[in-house]
Design an enzyme around this catalytic site. Structure first.
Site: not given
Length: 145
Positions: A109, A125
């Site tokens: 991330d 995401d």
């Protein structure tokens, strides 16, 4: 054909941005006015829940992606465009994060809102979130059918 392009393009963009994050953000974050680029290894699910449950994610994601692909291919000609687009985005994002979990054991991330406290996320995401939002719109508009 356009939906296959969306799936592949989503996977390519997700991979390239994660490679960029690994190569450029591990040592130093980049702070911006709207977004920060902050490297993070997420060993859990959304918002970091279920940390270090890799096998659970691999099994669950495999089952979900296989079902979504089956449904998508079976119904692509009869489903409305918004549903096909939704499924293509969800499939692309799910496979993107699945790849990370399977190969690395964690998801990379790197995108963080600079103006509000919110978990760090990635392109996969974003694809899943937009795909789910489109599916909600589809259900609201066509839920009675």
């Amino acid at each position: 054909m356009i939906y296959l392009i969306i799936i592949i393009l989503g996977l390519v963009i997700d991979r390239l941005t994660k490679i960029y994050a690994v190569n450029n953000l591990m040592e130093k974050n980049i702070d911006g006015k709207l977004f920060n680029l902050t490297y993070l290894e997420n060993r859990g699910a959304a918002f970091g829940i279920l940390q270090d449950k890799r096998l659970v994610f691999i099994i669950l994601t495999s089952a979900i992606v296989i079902y979504l692909l089956y449904y998508f291919v079976k119904n692509i000609k009869t489903s409305p465009m918004i549903l096909n687009l939704s499924l293509a985005m969800i499939i692309s994002g799910a496979i993107g994060n699945f790849y990370d979990r399977l190969i690395q054991g964690y998801v990379v991330d790197f995108i963080e809102f600079a103006f509000v406290k919110f978990p760090v996320f990635n392109v996969a995401d974003i694809l899943v979130t937009i795909g789910c939002a489109l599916m909600i719109i589809y259900i609201i508009l066509h839920g009675d059918k």
